[in-house]
Enzyme design. Sequence first.
Site, PDB file in Angstrom:
ATOM      1  N   GLU A 119       0.830  -1.192   0.000  1.00  0.00           N
ATOM      2  CA  GLU A 119       0.000   0.000   0.000  1.00  0.00           C
ATOM      3  C   GLU A 119       0.866   1.243   0.000  1.00  0.00           C
ATOM      4  OE1 GLU A 119      -4.093  -1.566   2.120  1.00  0.00           O
ATOM      5  OE2 GLU A 119      -2.566  -0.648   3.397  1.00  0.00           O
ATOM      6  N   CYS A 132       3.633   8.626   1.069  1.00  0.00           N
ATOM      7  CA  CYS A 132       4.128   7.669   2.051  1.00  0.00           C
ATOM      8  C   CYS A 132       4.355   6.347   1.337  1.00  0.00           C
ATOM      9  CB  CYS A 132       3.109   7.517   3.180  1.00  0.00           C
ATOM     10  SG  CYS A 132       3.608   6.353   4.475  1.00  0.00           S
ATOM     11  N   CYS A 143       5.604  -4.140  16.177  1.00  0.00           N
ATOM     12  CA  CYS A 143       5.170  -3.072  17.080  1.00  0.00           C
ATOM     13  C   CYS A 143       3.693  -3.271  17.400  1.00  0.00           C
ATOM     14  CB  CYS A 143       5.405  -1.713  16.434  1.00  0.00           C
ATOM     15  SG  CYS A 143       7.153  -1.393  16.053  1.00  0.00           S
ATOM     16  N   CYS A 146       0.794  -1.011  15.940  1.00  0.00           N
ATOM     17  CA  CYS A 146       0.825  -0.768  14.505  1.00  0.00           C
ATOM     18  C   CYS A 146       0.149  -1.911  13.746  1.00  0.00           C
ATOM     19  CB  CYS A 146       2.277  -0.606  14.038  1.00  0.00           C
ATOM     20  SG  CYS A 146       2.460  -0.324  12.269  1.00  0.00           S
ATOM     21  N   GLY A 204       6.848  -1.763   6.383  1.00  0.00           N
ATOM     22  CA  GLY A 204       8.223  -2.230   6.478  1.00  0.00           C
ATOM     23  C   GLY A 204       9.147  -1.307   7.253  1.00  0.00           C
ATOM     24  N   LEU A 259       9.730   6.632  18.256  1.00  0.00           N
ATOM     25  CA  LEU A 259      10.170   6.485  19.655  1.00  0.00           C
ATOM     26  C   LEU A 259       9.055   5.908  20.532  1.00  0.00           C
ATOM     27  CD1 LEU A 259      12.539   6.951  21.573  1.00  0.00           C
ATOM     28  CD2 LEU A 259      11.611   9.241  22.025  1.00  0.00           C
ATOM     29  N   ASN A 335      -4.191   6.005  15.732  1.00  0.00           N
ATOM     30  CA  ASN A 335      -5.194   5.698  14.716  1.00  0.00           C
ATOM     31  C   ASN A 335      -5.682   4.266  14.914  1.00  0.00           C
ATOM     32  OD1 ASN A 335      -5.019   8.204  13.145  1.00  0.00           O
ATOM     33  ND2 ASN A 335      -2.931   7.535  12.720  1.00  0.00           N
ATOM     34  N   CYS A 378      -1.358   6.905   9.829  1.00  0.00           N
ATOM     35  CA  CYS A 378      -0.133   6.353  10.389  1.00  0.00           C
ATOM     36  C   CYS A 378      -0.425   5.106  11.224  1.00  0.00           C
ATOM     37  CB  CYS A 378       0.536   7.414  11.256  1.00  0.00           C
ATOM     38  SG  CYS A 378       2.087   6.904  11.998  1.00  0.00           S
TER      39      CYS A 378
END
Length: 410
Positions: A119, A132, A143, A146, A204, A259, A335, A378
């Site tokens: 994507e 992006c 993570c 995510c 990635g 971070l 998000n 994000c």
Amino acid sequence: MTLSVLEPAAPAAEPVVTSRVSLVGRTRAGLGDALAEIGVPEKERRMRVGQLWNWIYHYGVRDFSAMTTIGKGLRAALDERFTLDLPEVTAEQVSTDGTRKWLIRMAPTGPRDRGAEIECVYIPEVDRGTLCVSSQVGCTLTCTFCHTGTQRLVRNLTCEEIVAQLMVARDRLGDFPNRSKPDGAFVPNDGGRFVSNIVFMGMGEPLYNFDGVRDAIDVISDNEGLSLGRRRITVSTSGVVPQIGPLGHEMGTMLAISLHAVRDELRNELVPLNKKYPIAELLEACRTYPGVSNAKRITFEYVMLKGVNDSDADARDLVRLLKGIPAKINLIPFNPWPGTKYECSDWDRIERFSEIVFRAGYASPVRTPRGRDILAACGQLKSETEKLSARARLMLDQDEAAAAAAVAAE
């Protein structure tokens, strides 16, 4: 949500693997190799590479016959062996805020390869248009906040596949000379390029695909082609410490650090890579990043998670940790995505956190969520190639939209 499918998803069928390969995305050396394959003399190649480069990357041509500065014989030889095809866009989603997300299927690499899917997201703003891009199919990291991190790593993208994302975006937006923009495109219209900035913040970890990303940046930043300056390219990493110095030396781009926590025990949970490269090592690599200065600050990304990392104490500790590093702190409202255990911090909590950071002397903008309604914000990207076909995804999206409309009408 507005869902626009400019090219329908391909039906379930065996992929066609063509013997001709595309030259789009190749480096200058790669184009030279292509010319050598068809017998162009070495003394002539440099000139011919320059011609190809200009036609492919400046003008974005899709057919060798359009290359009028190249003789017909060479054009025919190129057309016999190569193409100028872009990867297939199997779906395009357009957010209510103008953000566009493309599901891109790369060319098959073998008889059993259906073509990897990634994507890519375009974010239009008043003063810029940011693309992006992804650097891997899936992600090698896990993570916990995510969505992309829940998709297994399939492979690294090649230099050509990374560059092709920018080529697809410019092609879709009418961002090459003598192209018209698509109907209804919500893009800056001040006479400049629609895509003015690139962030490696898609699927990635870029620094685990160092060579592919480096070569792609060389192509993208070349001022005779795509012409995006390295100061307009940002590479974001979750903290692959050994590659941060080489990134600065070999690529010279802007640096962003994911971070998200100020204590190792919490960052170990949010960003498991921290167990290998803890915060102290990561920040030392930032302090010595080549070229870092007040004019070339490092961006620290900090996702705001309710009750997890958003206290006043966290804000003060963040300021203390970054002391001495020319930095900007991007506060990112979390998000949401299906199945996540986290919630976004309340807005007054985000504002309080931002105030503490700002008063300590750091720019602390709160990133406006873009494309949330199409899972393009994000941390939301996930191609789910291993779960659903593009056609099935589109049907689900349409069914969900219809259901939502029905509920609203009741």
